[in-house]
Design a protein around this motif. Structure first.
Motif, short mmCIF file in Angstrom:
data_model
loop_
_atom_site.label_atom_id
_atom_site.label_comp_id
_atom_site.label_asym_id
_atom_site.label_seq_id
_atom_site.Cartn_x
_atom_site.Cartn_y
_atom_site.Cartn_z
N LEU A 165 2.06 2.48 -18.08
CA LEU A 165 1.92 3.07 -16.74
C LEU A 165 2.68 2.28 -15.67
N LEU A 166 3.10 1.06 -15.99
CA LEU A 166 3.84 0.26 -15.02
C LEU A 166 5.13 0.94 -14.58
N ALA A 167 5.69 1.76 -15.45
CA ALA A 167 6.94 2.45 -15.12
C ALA A 167 6.74 3.56 -14.11
N ASP A 171 7.04 -1.16 -7.08
CA ASP A 171 7.20 -2.56 -7.46
C ASP A 171 6.02 -3.42 -7.03
N GLY A 172 5.50 -3.20 -5.82
CA GLY A 172 4.38 -4.01 -5.34
C GLY A 172 3.14 -3.82 -6.20
N TRP A 176 0.81 -6.27 -9.44
CA TRP A 176 -0.64 -6.42 -9.52
C TRP A 176 -1.18 -5.84 -10.82
N MET A 177 -0.66 -4.68 -11.23
CA MET A 177 -1.11 -4.08 -12.49
C MET A 177 -0.75 -4.95 -13.68
N LEU A 178 0.44 -5.53 -13.64
CA LEU A 178 0.86 -6.42 -14.73
C LEU A 178 -0.05 -7.64 -14.79
N THR A 179 -0.40 -8.19 -13.64
CA THR A 179 -1.31 -9.33 -13.59
C THR A 179 -2.68 -8.97 -14.16
#
Length: 346
Positions: A165-167, A171-172, A176-179
């Motif tokens: 879902l990060l794609a 970017d902001g 946070w989602m990756l973290t």
């Protein structure tokens, strides 16, 4: 026995019901994965997806009603040394639905709603359930079963849909989602390592979990199947391609333990059945999600390595999953129609 009314069902509604949503969802996803090799499986996979969406909605009604009308009973279950571990199946079901919507539809907004809801609820459950465990004195070695993995499993499930879902975010928010995905995977993986030692200690030194807890031995396959796939999902989002080779090797090694444990779980289950120690209960859904997670891991390894052996193991695990899912679903439906399955267990 007369069928219980909705009021009675809600008051005693077991938190583990959403293991059915987890198991059905992973069957839909693994069936879709195999559809790449056998296209005829695509339609059954899609039907399972929509059936699972309806199943979640059906089960959510008494689950939410219990919290609203019978909060004391819900909180009492939340503090139970065994039953509390099954509450996070609700939030894991949301995360599985997020993965389904991402795979079966183009509606990424719906997948994001399910994912954020699952993440928020699961972090809450993971803290609350373990807070009561750490602060209480009610947990003994008899309560230590692989069901204790459930809060950890939900944490490592987050990147299954969260990483792809990060794609679809800016970017902001992506950072946070990756973290959040990294926190979930790191916390859940470390918790699994600790709990693995505890459950193996019980297997070696204490009496085994029997009766309705017999299927919990399969829960080992859930983190074994999910952790490597989630790790690969996150590695693919990072700007270091060399990490993918390392992650693939680790994935294959953990998968090897999964093959071994699949055989062991089968032997233990057959022995329990032969001894008359395998009564039907909702805990039978514990067969399904772990097995589906392992099948999904096998399919991912086949895509990475191209080895036929991974595909053979994936197909065998999926076939076993189909049989166990069908048997459990049929007996659950029969128990629900008769009303007996809603009787509370001590």
């Amino acid at each position: 026995m007369s069928r219980p009314r909705f009021f009675e069902i809600s008051r005693t509604f077991a938190p583990g019901w959403f293991a059915a949503v987890m198991g059905t969802g992973v069957l839909a996803l693994s069936t879709r994965g195999l559809a790449a090799h056998w296209p005829a499986l695509l339609l059954p996979a899609q039907l399972l997806h929509w059936f699972n969406v309806g199943l979640f909605c059906l089960l959510a009604l008494p689950w939410l009603t219990r919290w609203l009308r019978f909060p004391a009973a819900a909180l009492q279950t939340l503090q139970h040394p065994v039953q509390a571990s099954f509450y996070p199946t609700f939030s894991i079901a949301l995360l599985v639905l997020a993965a389904q919507w991402l795979q079966f539809t183009s509606w990424t907004g719906v997948a994001l709603v399910f994912w954020w809801g699952g993440v928020g609820l699961h972090f809450t459950f993971s803290f609350v359930v373990l807070f009561f465990v750490f602060r209480g004195e009610q947990v003994t070695v008899d309560h230590v079963t692989p069901a204790k993995f459930i809060p950890a499993v939900g944490l490592v499930v987050m990147p299954l849909a969260g990483a792809p879902l990060l794609a679809h975010v800016g970017d902001g928010l992506r950072e946070w989602m990756l973290t959040i995905n990294l926190i979930g995977l790191g916390a859940g993986s470390m918790m699994y390592l600790g709990l693995l030692g505890m459950t193996l200690q019980r297997q070696y030194l204490h009496k085994p979990a029997q009766g309705i807890l017999t299927p919990t031995v399969w829960i080992h396959l859930a983190p074994i199947g999910v952790i490597p796939v989630s790790l690969m999902n996150l590695v693919e989002q990072l700007p270091w391609p060399a990490l993918r080779d390392v992650a693939a090797l680790l994935m294959a090694l953990v998968w090897g333990f999964g093959v071994w444990w699949l055989v062991m779980a089968t032997l233990l289950t057959l022995a329990a059945r032969a001894a008359g120690q395998l009564p039907f209960a909702l805990s039978w859904w514990g067969f399904t999600f772990p097995l589906g997670a392992f099948a999904g891991e096998s399919l991912r390894l086949h895509a990475l390595f191209g080895w036929a052996s991974f595909l053979v193991v994936a197909t065998l695990a999926w076939a076993l999953l189909c049989g166990l899912w069908a048997t459990t679903a049929w007996r659950t439906a029969r128990g629900a129609i008769g009303g007996g399955i809603f009787a509370p267990h001590p």
